[in-house]
Design an enzyme around this catalytic site. Structure first.
Site, PDB file in Angstrom:
ATOM      1  CG  HIS A   1     -24.265  57.759 -79.415  1.00  0.00           C
ATOM      2  ND1 HIS A   1     -23.948  57.050 -78.286  1.00  0.00           N
ATOM      3  CD2 HIS A   1     -23.908  59.049 -79.148  1.00  0.00           C
ATOM      4  CE1 HIS A   1     -23.435  57.868 -77.381  1.00  0.00           C
ATOM      5  NE2 HIS A   1     -23.394  59.082 -77.884  1.00  0.00           N
TER       6      HIS A   1
ATOM      7  CG  HIS B   1     -15.139  61.243 -73.513  1.00  0.00           C
ATOM      8  ND1 HIS B   1     -16.506  61.164 -73.689  1.00  0.00           N
ATOM      9  CD2 HIS B   1     -14.957  61.452 -72.178  1.00  0.00           C
ATOM     10  CE1 HIS B   1     -17.114  61.320 -72.526  1.00  0.00           C
ATOM     11  NE2 HIS B   1     -16.198  61.504 -71.598  1.00  0.00           N
TER      12      HIS B   1
ATOM     13  CG  ASP C   1     -21.538  64.175 -80.512  1.00  0.00           C
ATOM     14  OD1 ASP C   1     -21.420  64.923 -79.532  1.00  0.00           O
ATOM     15  OD2 ASP C   1     -21.525  62.934 -80.426  1.00  0.00           O
TER      16      ASP C   1
END
Length: 428
Positions: free
Chosen positions: A306, A265, A363
């Site tokens: 993603h 996560h 990210d």
């Protein structure tokens, strides 16, 4: 919602009519809440096909690459707003006017300090403790210091708690970092902006006045905005589930931090840096790109694609711009960052990555920015938790403000049927 019905046919049973609910955006949903009364459950591991709640806060369309907060696109909010304005929006449903924003920002600044006794908590942790371990403990303990506003049925108490969490989490996060270094814990400064103040507490020292680069503060503010909320993910659902028992909000947010700590996560941007370490050098890029394309090779390029966005992560566009601004200003000569930029170039131009929609995500860029600023990878998830706190508290408040039930997921039991217990001396 709608008058449409779905008909469930089960062999040996009467047909069941199930209402079909129509959202303002997104897919229609079948209301299966009546199944229990008819002796049936649904089986949906990971709840990937199940809506656990109704919400007005955030909408994601992964196929189209859309992320909306209260109807506003993330790209527009990142370009025209700042983090505290987004906080106001998530909590209140509308953007503030100038007077409302000034009052909101002023209240947050008035709550940035933590109780002096909380500083003593840190002495109970090892200096090499993971910052997320400290965050879980300290945030959960806040209810022992601010128990004057823990009546969750009181709207004013919930508002005060929201202000306290948004204001104090950056202070606690910076304290986690400083404690690990053995440096003095820095007090917040109310003359600084939210992101600027966080960087001051992270990198300042009592011996001299902190000088924070506007470019770095702006980049950090965008990281906060882009991670502020992401609908019903694992940590947000954990906060809601904990809150459904009537637990105090500090305990609920600590539960969210614990869920976020999981590498599946909240550890994605940390995984990007670990991947760059594994690749090691620009000369190895072609080898590792080939490994990533080989479906029989376990190696994966982290920070590309993603699980939610099947096209382009809308947050990545904003983060890419900030990433290049930061690198240009700092002029860092870091082989790892050069490696990351080469990977970005390949991903944006290679037909394989284009076909598979494996574009750099938020990210990838946030990990590079945080490294460039000088933040260690152990703090990446802490900063994620800092950013997401407002999303968690907005969802918790939305749930508590409306009729709700305690969460009680069901199971598909596959254990033993009922059996008799043999005396100990008769067992094989």
């Amino acid at each position: 919602m709608t008058e449409k019905k779905a008909i469930l046919k089960v062999e040996g049973r009467d047909d069941l009519e199930l209402p079909i609910l129509t959202p303002t955006l997104g897919r229609e949903e079948i209301d299966v809440s009546s199944l229990t009364a008819n002796g049936l459950f649904t089986f949906d591991p990971g709840f990937t096909s199940t809506a656990s709640c109704e919400s007005k806060i955030t909408y994601i369309d992964g196929e189209a690459g859309k992320l909306l907060h209260r109807g506003y696109s993330i790209e527009e909010l990142a370009a025209k707003s700042d983090y505290l304005e987004v906080c106001y929006l998530l909590l209140n449903g509308e953007l503030p006017n100038a007077e409302q924003k000034e009052a909101f920002v002023g209240t947050v600044k008035n709550h940035t300090m933590v109780h002096e006794q909380i500083r003593n908590f840190f002495n109970g942790f090892r200096r090499d403790a993971h910052p997320m371990a400290i965050m879980c403990g300290v945030v959960g303990a806040l209810s022992a210091f601010y128990h004057d506003s823990l009546d969750i049925t009181n709207a004013e108490h919930r508002e005060v708690t929201a202000f306290r969490l948004i204001a104090k989490i950056p202070t606690i996060a910076a304290m986690c970092y400083k404690y690990g270094l053995g440096q003095p814990l820095m007090y917040p400064r109310n003359d600084l902006g939210y992101a600027e103040n966080f960087l001051h507490m992270m990198f300042g020292n009592p011996c001299e006045e902190t000088q924070v680069s506007p470019t770095l503060a702006r980049a950090m503010d965008k990281i906060f905005i882009l991670h502020a909320d992401h609908e019903q993910n694992a940590s947000t659902s954990t906060v809601r589930l904990a809150g459904s028992s009537g637990a105090n909000p500090f305990a609920c947010i600590a539960a969210g931090i614990s869920a976020l700590w999981g590498p599946a996560h909240g550890g994605a941007n940390e995984a990007v840096l670990n991947m760059l370490d594994e690749i090691g050098d620009i000369s190895q890029i072609e080898t590792y790109v080939a490994k990533a394309k080989d479906k029989n090779d376990p190696f994966k390029l982290m920070g590309f694609g993603h699980r939610v966005y099947k096209n382009y992560d809308p947050r990545a566009t904003v983060m890419r711009e900030s990433c290049h601004e930061v690198l240009n200003e700092l002029g860092i000569n870091d082989p790892k960052l050069e490696l990351a930029m080469k990977l970005e170039e390949i991903a944006l131009n290679d037909p394989y990555f284009k076909e598979k929609k494996l574009f750099p995500n938020v990210d990838f860029y946030s990990g590079i920015i945080l490294k460039a600023i000088g933040i260690p990878t152990s703090m990446f998830t802490v900063i994620f938790a800092l950013s997401r706190t407002v999303g968690w508290i907005a969802h918790w408040n939305e749930m508590i403000s409306n009729p709700y039930k305690i969460g009680r997921p069901r199971q598909l039991y596959t254990g033993e049927t009922e059996r008799s217990m043999e005396p100990l001396n008769e067992r094989d």
